[in-house]
Every structure is written in structure tokens, then in C-alpha cells.
Design a protein around this motif. Structure first.
Motif, PDB file in Angstrom:
ATOM      1  N   ALA A   1       0.835  -1.206   0.000  1.00 52.95           N
ATOM      2  CA  ALA A   1       0.000   0.000   0.000  1.00 52.95           C
ATOM      3  C   ALA A   1       0.868   1.254   0.000  1.00 52.95           C
ATOM      4  O   ALA A   1       0.600   2.201  -0.752  1.00 52.95           O
ATOM      5  N   LEU A   2       1.902   1.271   0.819  1.00 54.18           N
ATOM      6  CA  LEU A   2       2.785   2.435   0.863  1.00 54.18           C
ATOM      7  C   LEU A   2       3.538   2.606  -0.448  1.00 54.18           C
ATOM      8  O   LEU A   2       3.700   3.730  -0.935  1.00 54.18           O
ATOM      9  N   SER A   3       3.964   1.512  -1.041  1.00 53.98           N
ATOM     10  CA  SER A   3       4.652   1.583  -2.325  1.00 53.98           C
ATOM     11  C   SER A   3       3.756   2.198  -3.394  1.00 53.98           C
ATOM     12  O   SER A   3       4.201   3.037  -4.183  1.00 53.98           O
ATOM     13  N   ASP A   4       2.492   1.789  -3.405  1.00 57.29           N
ATOM     14  CA  ASP A   4       1.543   2.367  -4.356  1.00 57.29           C
ATOM     15  C   ASP A   4       1.389   3.867  -4.102  1.00 57.29           C
ATOM     16  O   ASP A   4       1.330   4.662  -5.048  1.00 57.29           O
ATOM     17  N   ARG A   5       1.330   4.234  -2.843  1.00 53.91           N
ATOM     18  CA  ARG A   5       1.152   5.651  -2.471  1.00 53.91           C
ATOM     19  C   ARG A   5       2.368   6.499  -2.860  1.00 53.91           C
ATOM     20  O   ARG A   5       2.229   7.611  -3.349  1.00 53.91           O
ATOM     21  N   LEU A   6       3.568   5.946  -2.630  1.00 54.34           N
ATOM     22  CA  LEU A   6       4.796   6.698  -2.894  1.00 54.34           C
ATOM     23  C   LEU A   6       5.238   6.652  -4.348  1.00 54.34           C
ATOM     24  O   LEU A   6       6.014   7.495  -4.792  1.00 54.34           O
ATOM     25  N   GLY A   7       4.800   5.621  -5.076  1.00 52.88           N
ATOM     26  CA  GLY A   7       5.254   5.452  -6.450  1.00 52.88           C
ATOM     27  C   GLY A   7       6.638   4.845  -6.542  1.00 52.88           C
ATOM     28  O   GLY A   7       7.300   4.948  -7.575  1.00 52.88           O
ATOM     29  N   ARG A   8       7.093   4.214  -5.471  1.00 57.28           N
ATOM     30  CA  ARG A   8       8.372   3.488  -5.464  1.00 57.28           C
ATOM     31  C   ARG A   8       8.273   2.382  -4.438  1.00 57.28           C
ATOM     32  O   ARG A   8       7.523   2.472  -3.473  1.00 57.28           O
ATOM     33  N   ARG A   9       9.019   1.332  -4.671  1.00 54.45           N
ATOM     34  CA  ARG A   9       8.918   0.153  -3.806  1.00 54.45           C
ATOM     35  C   ARG A   9       9.683   0.325  -2.493  1.00 54.45           C
ATOM     36  O   ARG A   9      10.811   0.797  -2.481  1.00 54.45           O
ATOM     37  N   VAL A  10       9.010  -0.080  -1.413  1.00 57.10           N
ATOM     38  CA  VAL A  10       9.659  -0.181  -0.102  1.00 57.10           C
ATOM     39  C   VAL A  10       9.672  -1.652   0.280  1.00 57.10           C
ATOM     40  O   VAL A  10       8.962  -2.472  -0.304  1.00 57.10           O
ATOM     41  N   GLY A  11      10.474  -2.004   1.263  1.00 57.03           N
ATOM     42  CA  GLY A  11      10.625  -3.395   1.657  1.00 57.03           C
ATOM     43  C   GLY A  11       9.786  -3.787   2.864  1.00 57.03           C
ATOM     44  O   GLY A  11       9.030  -2.995   3.419  1.00 57.03           O
ATOM     45  N   GLY A  12       9.974  -5.033   3.259  1.00 61.18           N
ATOM     46  CA  GLY A  12       9.192  -5.617   4.345  1.00 61.18           C
ATOM     47  C   GLY A  12       9.380  -4.943   5.683  1.00 61.18           C
ATOM     48  O   GLY A  12       8.421  -4.805   6.452  1.00 61.18           O
ATOM     49  N   SER A  13      10.600  -4.511   5.999  1.00 60.97           N
ATOM     50  CA  SER A  13      10.828  -3.834   7.279  1.00 60.97           C
ATOM     51  C   SER A  13      10.029  -2.543   7.363  1.00 60.97           C
ATOM     52  O   SER A  13       9.482  -2.203   8.422  1.00 60.97           O
ATOM     53  N   THR A  14       9.948  -1.838   6.265  1.00 58.88           N
ATOM     54  CA  THR A  14       9.155  -0.615   6.232  1.00 58.88           C
ATOM     55  C   THR A  14       7.683  -0.936   6.432  1.00 58.88           C
ATOM     56  O   THR A  14       6.980  -0.238   7.167  1.00 58.88           O
TER      57      THR A  14
END
Length: 95
Positions: A19-32
Motif C-alpha cells: 500500500a505504501l509503495s503504491d502511495r509513494l510510487g516506489r517500492r519499499v521493503g518488508g521492514s518498512t
């Protein structure tokens, strides 16, 4: 000194990171995703108690290296990780 730890299910972590990746437009990882889910839980607890304050977290890791795992729906399906409900909840939380 650790004051508190919050256990986060794999599906919730992955849903939050997606969900955050979609919001930011870039991929974040599992820890995030784990940190974001725990922060949302703390915010809900604070709101229920009528408390105000600030919560800070970090974007811990990039998500590009998870393209064939956490960002691969087939890989998650094979492992029976039901992340979509958590992603929908986090998307709503993020507004």
C-alpha cells in the motif's frame, strides 16, 4: 532500551508495504511495511485513549530486491500469504 515491541503478521507487513509503495510510487521493503503497520496500531491506540502526539518511523529498506518474492502475487499465493485485506486497510488509513 526497548520500551515495547509489536508483533506484526507477515500478511500485514506485506500489505502495508504494498500500500505504501503504491502511495509513494516506489517500492519499499518488508521492514518498512512492518514499521508502518505497527505505527498505525499505535495511532489507533492513542486515538482510542484520547491521546495526541507524534509518531516517527523510517523507510528502512528499498523494495526493488523483492520483485520475485513480496511483489510477486504468484509467489505469495504459493505460500498462502493473504495480504490484500491488509493492503486495503492500509490504503484507507493512508487516505
Amino acid at each position: 532500551m526497548i520500551d515495547r515491541m509489536i508483533a506484526v503478521e507477515d500478511a500485514d507487513s506485506i500489505g502495508a508495504m504494498r500500500a505504501l509503495s503504491d502511495r509513494l510510487g516506489r517500492r519499499v521493503g518488508g521492514s518498512t511495511g512492518t514499521n508502518l503497520w505497527a505505527c498505525a496500531q499505535l495511532i489507533a491506540e492513542m486515538a482510542a485513549a484520547g491521546e495526541t502526539g507524534s509518531i516517527v518511523t523510517l523507510l528502512c529498506d528499498g523494495g526493488d530486491r523483492y520483485g520475485c518474492t513480496y511483489y510477486d502475487d504468484a509467489w505469495l499465493d504459493e505460500r498462502q500469504v493473504a495480504w490484500t485485506d491488509a493492503a486495503a486497510r492500509m490504503t484507507a488509513f493512508l487516505g
